[in-house]
Design an enzyme around this catalytic site. Sequence first.
Site, PDB file in Angstrom:
ATOM      1  CG  ASN A  11      -1.818   1.110   1.348  1.00 23.55           C
ATOM      2  OD1 ASN A  11      -1.784   2.014   0.519  1.00 23.55           O
ATOM      3  ND2 ASN A  11      -2.664   1.095   2.365  1.00 23.55           N
ATOM      4  NE  ARG A  90      -6.199   1.517   0.112  1.00 23.27           N
ATOM      5  CZ  ARG A  90      -6.293   2.435   1.049  1.00 23.27           C
ATOM      6  NH1 ARG A  90      -5.285   2.664   1.861  1.00 23.27           N
ATOM      7  NH2 ARG A  90      -7.394   3.131   1.175  1.00 23.27           N
ATOM      8  CG  HIS A 179     -12.748   3.806   3.195  1.00 25.05           C
ATOM      9  ND1 HIS A 179     -13.422   4.783   3.891  1.00 25.05           N
ATOM     10  CD2 HIS A 179     -11.423   4.026   3.409  1.00 25.05           C
ATOM     11  CE1 HIS A 179     -12.543   5.566   4.498  1.00 25.05           C
ATOM     12  NE2 HIS A 179     -11.324   5.140   4.207  1.00 25.05           N
ATOM     13  NE  ARG A 240      -8.908  12.183   4.521  1.00 23.57           N
ATOM     14  CZ  ARG A 240      -9.084  10.928   4.131  1.00 23.57           C
ATOM     15  NH1 ARG A 240      -9.963  10.649   3.191  1.00 23.57           N
ATOM     16  NH2 ARG A 240      -8.414   9.950   4.679  1.00 23.57           N
ATOM     17  CD  GLU A 389      -9.110  -1.076   4.254  1.00 23.56           C
ATOM     18  OE1 GLU A 389      -8.687  -0.741   5.377  1.00 23.56           O
ATOM     19  OE2 GLU A 389      -9.296  -0.270   3.336  1.00 23.56           O
TER      20      GLU A 389
END
Length: 405
Positions: A11, A90, A179, A240, A389
């Site tokens: 990732n 990813r 996601h 965020r 994940e």
Amino acid sequence: MSTNTHVLVLNCGSSSFKFALIDSQSGNQLLSGLAEKLGHTDAIITIKRNGEKNSLALGEHNQHVDAIKVLVGTLKQLGLDDGISAIGHRVVHGGEAFTESAIIDDDVIFAIEAVSALAPLHNPANLIGIKAAQVAFPGVPQVAVFDTAFHQTMPAKAFMYGIDKNLYKDKGIRRYGFHGTSHYFVSQKAAEWLDKSTKDTSVITVHLGNGCSVCAVNDGKSMDTSLGMTPLEGLMMGTRSGDIDPGVIIHLMKQYNYDASQIDDLLNKQSGMLGLSQLSNDCRTLEDALNDADNDKRQAAQLTLEVFSYRVAKYIASYTCALTHLDAVVFTGGIGENSSYIRNRIVKHLSLLGLTIDESKNQQARFGQAGAIHDSTSRTPIIVIPTNEEWVIAQDAARLTKEAK
Ligand code: AMP
């Protein structure tokens, strides 16, 4: 070619990458770690194995490819290098080009480059990782697993913005969602938990971590999700902002001369829990601050966690519009899996939907413990399911590699 089931999951970010060597059948992690501050002389790689952590400063050799070489060296030393059957990457943005994972070839690299304009911070970094891994592991199949792919089933009513449609046609401006691997994984696990086939299952999955999103999943398909063209829309997150009136941006630009990079920094890095509390982007720290001796800090933490929870609840309620019925609400991600405080605050706002929590079960669902947290009067089950994940990426990489043989 190896018949091993080990998959290296990468990732890659612009100055860091996370990695994990996973048995794609059992989901066991044989090794994991993180390379940070890449491109700088204080770059460092940390490798974890069997609960032990070892860090190495990368010094002058501080590029992604150098860190991957250190990783390869470690895998060799441990005798773990020749059993790797695939590398799963990813990739953040697959645009409309990718509705599922793909074996990486020149065409796939070209297509990832082509959507890079939609994710200028993420996709180029993902490509650096792919290219470095191709050099370090020649001949090992590489697979791209996209954060956006699961959401490509969203209907137009969910993915179109209410703006000039030529911006969609000419520039690809629409909602994509992220996601995806997490929402996919926990929705599958929820169907198993409910003892239903995925096909008949309708759930709302709530991923709350540093990044946060809600997803409505019907028949195993994403029907709507709260992140948009970029991972900035929707819920308030660690740093965020999530949804704000776009007019605020125009106002800041016109009245206060903010430029694009200041707006970017404000909304992506200085907002959310950090911006509102002025204390921290970290939910745990804010929960601790609820008991701080300083009244101002206590109030700041309380307001921030209340805004956060209320917004999550509003999204959960609104996502019932996307479903035929509701079988369960599923919490996941660092906050969703661990914070009984936040889950309690969220569910309290959903009493009109008939959702009620069992506080003692809620307190128990922590530290990777899956379980139901609703009480016997709740109209709908509420479940905590730890996400994984890396395992989804490893399984996809193993499956596609096997199919390609
Ligand atoms: P993630 O991005 O999924 O790793 O989640 C990171 C977020 O989870 C951070 O805001 C952490 O503070 C939060 N988190 C992790 N453990 C806990 C906990 N026990 N209680 C509250 N928040 C937690």
